[in-house]
Design an enzyme around this catalytic site. Sequence first.
Site, short mmCIF file in Angstrom:
data_model
loop_
_atom_site.label_atom_id
_atom_site.label_comp_id
_atom_site.label_asym_id
_atom_site.label_seq_id
_atom_site.Cartn_x
_atom_site.Cartn_y
_atom_site.Cartn_z
N HIS A 175 -70.09 -68.87 45.85
CA HIS A 175 -70.00 -67.72 45.62
C HIS A 175 -70.60 -66.76 45.11
CE1 HIS A 175 -68.45 -70.39 43.33
NE2 HIS A 175 -68.45 -69.71 42.19
N HIS A 211 -68.81 -73.00 35.45
CA HIS A 211 -69.32 -74.12 36.83
C HIS A 211 -69.68 -75.68 36.51
CE1 HIS A 211 -71.62 -69.66 37.51
NE2 HIS A 211 -70.48 -70.28 38.61
N GLY A 250 -63.22 -71.66 41.04
CA GLY A 250 -64.49 -70.29 41.83
C GLY A 250 -64.46 -69.18 43.70
N ASP A 291 -69.37 -63.06 44.57
CA ASP A 291 -67.93 -63.26 44.10
C ASP A 291 -68.23 -63.74 42.15
OD1 ASP A 291 -66.09 -63.44 45.90
OD2 ASP A 291 -65.33 -65.17 45.77
N ASP A 331 -62.95 -66.55 40.30
CA ASP A 331 -63.89 -66.09 40.28
C ASP A 331 -63.23 -64.66 40.92
OD1 ASP A 331 -65.16 -67.44 39.20
OD2 ASP A 331 -66.91 -67.54 40.19
N ARG A 359 -70.32 -57.98 37.19
CA ARG A 359 -70.34 -56.14 37.00
C ARG A 359 -69.20 -55.62 36.64
NH1 ARG A 359 -69.22 -52.05 40.61
NH2 ARG A 359 -67.64 -53.23 41.77
N ASP A 397 -74.17 -71.28 35.66
CA ASP A 397 -75.21 -72.12 35.63
C ASP A 397 -76.25 -70.88 36.24
OD1 ASP A 397 -77.50 -73.70 36.31
OD2 ASP A 397 -75.99 -75.27 36.95
#
Length: 146
Positions: free
Chosen positions: A90, A11, A58, A93, A63, A99, A83
Site C-alpha cells: 500500500h 509497520h 494499513g 497510501d 493509512d 504528503r 520501514d
Amino acid sequence: MTRLRIALIAHDSRKDAMVDWAFYNRETLADCTLWATSTTGTRVQKQVGLSVNMLRSGPLGGDAQIGAMIATSELDVVFFFWDQLTPQPHDVDIRTLLRLAVLYDVPIACNRRSADLLISSPLFNNLNYHHGPRSGHAEERPVGNA
C-alpha cells in the site's frame, strides 16, 4: 475538554518500537485522543493499557483513513514508525499520508528519535498551537501566479 488528537501507525518491523515508545510516554498519551491502524492500535491498547480508536489495517485502508483525517483537520499529530527498506503493498497510501501531513502542516514523526523530540517539545500540549492557523495549510496558499 479538548484533547490532542494523535494517530499511531507502525509497520510490522517497527511495531515493537512503537509499543516501547508508547509505554515510555503512556502518561502523556493517556491525556490524548488516540487513533491507530488496527494491529498497531491493538498492541498499544493491550500492551500499554491506553484507550485507542481503531481504524483499518494499513494495507486495508487504514493509512488512507488517517490521510483523510489529516485533510479534514481531525488530527493534530501523527507518529508513523515506517520501514523504508521493506516494500509495502500500500505504498501509494503511505506516500499520500506523508504528503498530506506536510501539505496540511501536521507534525509527523517517522522514527523513535523524532517522536521523542516532538512529544517532549513545550509546544506539544499547547492546543492553541495545534488548532491555530497553519502556515503550510493548503487553503491558505495563494493560487496561480500570486
